[in-house]
Design an enzyme around this catalytic site. Structure first.
Site, PDB file in Angstrom:
ATOM      1  N   ASP A 192       0.792  -1.244   0.000  1.00 56.92           N
ATOM      2  CA  ASP A 192       0.000   0.000   0.000  1.00 56.92           C
ATOM      3  C   ASP A 192       0.820   1.288   0.000  1.00 56.92           C
ATOM      4  O   ASP A 192       1.767   1.407   0.778  1.00 56.92           O
ATOM      5  CB  ASP A 192      -0.857   0.115   1.272  1.00 56.92           C
ATOM      6  CG  ASP A 192      -1.455  -1.184   1.723  1.00 56.92           C
ATOM      7  OD1 ASP A 192      -1.456  -2.141   0.946  1.00 56.92           O
ATOM      8  OD2 ASP A 192      -1.920  -1.226   2.865  1.00 56.92           O
ATOM      9  N   GLU A 203     -10.206  -2.893   4.876  1.00 57.17           N
ATOM     10  CA  GLU A 203      -8.895  -2.284   5.147  1.00 57.17           C
ATOM     11  C   GLU A 203      -8.827  -0.923   4.448  1.00 57.17           C
ATOM     12  O   GLU A 203      -9.670  -0.592   3.614  1.00 57.17           O
ATOM     13  CB  GLU A 203      -7.764  -3.156   4.582  1.00 57.17           C
ATOM     14  CG  GLU A 203      -7.786  -4.605   5.034  1.00 57.17           C
ATOM     15  CD  GLU A 203      -6.643  -5.427   4.436  1.00 57.17           C
ATOM     16  OE1 GLU A 203      -6.045  -6.210   5.184  1.00 57.17           O
ATOM     17  OE2 GLU A 203      -6.346  -5.306   3.233  1.00 57.17           O
TER      18      GLU A 203
HETATM   19  C1  FRU Z   1      -3.593  -3.802   3.010  1.00 55.64           C
HETATM   20  C2  FRU Z   1      -2.880  -4.140   4.301  1.00 55.64           C
HETATM   21  C3  FRU Z   1      -3.250  -3.136   5.367  1.00 55.64           C
HETATM   22  C4  FRU Z   1      -2.079  -3.186   6.291  1.00 55.64           C
HETATM   23  C5  FRU Z   1      -0.932  -3.397   5.336  1.00 55.64           C
HETATM   24  C6  FRU Z   1       0.189  -4.221   5.877  1.00 55.64           C
HETATM   25  O1  FRU Z   1      -2.933  -4.177   1.864  1.00 55.64           O
HETATM   26  O2  FRU Z   1      -3.200  -5.441   4.697  1.00 55.64           O
HETATM   27  O3  FRU Z   1      -4.485  -3.392   6.006  1.00 55.64           O
HETATM   28  O4  FRU Z   1      -1.931  -2.017   7.032  1.00 55.64           O
HETATM   29  O5  FRU Z   1      -1.473  -4.031   4.188  1.00 55.64           O
HETATM   30  O6  FRU Z   1       1.281  -4.250   5.014  1.00 55.64           O
END
Ligand code: FRU
Length: 503
Positions: free
Chosen positions: A39, A217
């Site tokens: 992300d 998320e």
């Molecule tokens: C989404 C996620 C988020 C988390 C991050 C961890 O892709 O699962 O919820 O903060 O990636 O790398």
């Protein structure tokens, strides 16, 4: 001899790394020089630059040791990779979050008012002696280069195992900071308020609603004018879903409604799902906070899918971002909808323009084939009046970007495009509604060596897909009947990477 070959190979690899020129290396999309990213997070415009943080593994090209990598750009396309901003330590990983400008030093953390405060999820994995915990934390920077973790962390801890991805912004009408944060398993967005970013008060919950087939998320939350009318606005609550996207794996939905400073009210029936992107590879798309530049808000997402992200055949990096997009809301017969188009900065990269008007398929192909120097990174705009054709299809980087005239569907089929062998989940066809307007289909296609982003119906439909072609052949068109007319513009897009930009 063997040694010489090995040395040569090493030098070639290092040189390619320096030049950002490995096979599949995007030329105008951000990817880290090496190692894993997922992300984007903490996106903010500060100190005259766009700051892009990203979930980053400083130690390898697989997910792990999550920290905030950092890159900065004056224009959203030329990025300079900076030192890691917030690093995992003491067994706590730095998960996704956001950054704000603390103009009045409400937090008391700034050396002088206006520092950057980043709010991230601290993730402590389960151990032999303790269960997994996720809570919200602060780190701050006065210079946009070095970040310091707040000593009083965490600032919001409910003891939950899954509680993550805070989106924080200043809400002027209620004069407070607002945080939207996920309860992924419960499919809920929680709203909190704060005067100082340190003490948070629960305001309300939203959800479950819409699509609930996977963890919720990466929320984003922003207010946009409808049809450009600043007096008539709505709030967009965007939520990542992993898995559960209609096209398979991870993807994103959005809700449209109102926000009174306490509570978000969805304007649509709770079971209505609106998709942000119809392709397989757009996840955790976030807007830049504090962005008042022309075209704002700008957003970009992780161009990947959790189904196969760990297997994509790139090296020495894994993961890249989508093109920056400019967001707006438009009234349609079905209701208010999110519109996404590539940010204007992309146009500054255009070179070697090629234009045809009123063409038929054969003469267009003849002209396109003459474009022998195709870099695999291009921007194509087409207006097609289908005439007698029922199916029209561009070949782009080995994949098919097609249009089913009767169904009014635009699709991207990468089933047989280049390397699809690394995951059984990768080969796929995705589609989005795109009715003809005045008898014509308008398309924008951005290709960049290993990605295809299609924007149809003036941005009402976006389809983002990765692709790993054998060679970047020039695009071509086919149709199953006589097409009435094609207007097409094609530009190669200059690489944004220069040696000097890679630290
Ligand atoms: C989404 C996620 C988020 C988390 C991050 C961890 O892709 O699962 O919820 O903060 O990636 O790398």
């Amino acid at each position: 001899m063997k040694r010489r070959a090995a040395v040569f190979f090493l030098v070639a690899v290092l040189f390619a790394a320096e030049r950002y020129d490995q096979p599949y290396r995007p030329q105008y999309h951000f990817s880290p020089a090496r190692n894993w990213t997922n992300d984007p997070c903490g996106l903010v415009y500060a100190l005259g630059r766009y700051h892009l943080f990203f979930q980053f593994n400083p130690e390898g090209a697989q997910w792990g040791h999550m920290s905030w990598g950092h890159a900065a750009s004056p224009d959203l396309v030329h990025w300079t990779e900076m030192p890691v901003a917030v690093r995992k330590d003491a067994g706590v990983m730095i998960f996704t979050g956001s950054s704000v400008i603390d103009r009045d030093n409400t937090s008391g953390l700034c050396a002088k008012p206006g520092c950057i405060v980043s709010i991230y999820t601290g993730h402590r994995p389960k151990s032999a002696s303790a269960p997994q915990v996720q809570n919200q934390n602060l780190a701050f920077s006065n210079d946009g280069i070095v970040w310091t973790k707040y000593k009083g962390n965490p600032v919001l801890d409910t003891g939950k195992a899954d509680f993550r991805d805070p989106k924080v912004f200043w809400h002027e009408p209620s004069r407070k900071w607002v945080m939207v944060v996920m309860l992924p398993r419960e499919r809920k967005a929680q709203f909190y308020g704060s005067a100082d970013l340190k003490r948070w008060r629960h305001l309300s919950d939203f959800g479950p609603a819409g699509a609930t087939g996977g963890d919720w998320e990466c929320p984003d939350f922003y207010e946009l004018p409808i049809d450009g009318d600043a007096k008539n606005t709505r709030w967009v609550l965007k939520i990542g879903l992993n898995p559960g996207h209609f096209a398979g794996g991870s993807g994103e939905q959005y809700f449209i409604g109102r926000f009174d400073g306490q509570r978000f009210t969805n304007e649509n029936p709770p079971d209505r799902t609106l998709w942000v992107d119809y392709g397989r590879d757009c996840y955790c798309e976030f807007t830049f906070n504090n962005d008042t530049n022309p075209g704002a808000p700008h957003a970009l997402g992780w161009m990947n899918n959790w189904q196969y992200a760990g297997k994509v055949p790139t090296s020495p990096w894994r993961g890249q971002m989508t093109v920056p997009r400019t967001l707006s809301l438009r009234t349609t017969p079905q209701g208010i909808r999110l519109v996404q188009m590539p940010a204007a900065a992309i146009e500054s990269l255009r070179e070697r323009a090629f234009t045809v008007g009123g063409s038929d398929v054969d003469s267009l192909n003849a002209k396109l084939a003459g474009k022998s120097r195709n870099s695999g990174s291009f921007d194509l705009i087409a207006t097609i009046r289908p005439g007698a054709a029922r199916r029209i299809a561009f070949k782009v980087l080995g994949a098919v970007v097609g249009y089913d005239v009767r169904a009014g569907l635009i699709y991207v089929d990468r089933t047989h495009a280049g390397d699809v062998s690394f995951s059984a989940k990768f080969p796929s066809r995705t589609e989005a509604p795109a009715p003809l307007r005045n008898g014509a289909l308008k398309l924008r296609i951005l290709a960049d060596r290993s990605s295809i982003e299609v924007f149809a119906d003036d941005g009402l439909a976006a389809l983002t897909n990765l692709v790993y072609p054998k060679s970047p052949a020039a695009p071509s068109l086919s149709a199953d009947g006589t097409v009435e007319g094609i207007d097409l513009q094609l530009w190669q897009l200059r690489s944004t990477w220069q040696r000097s930009q890679i630290r």
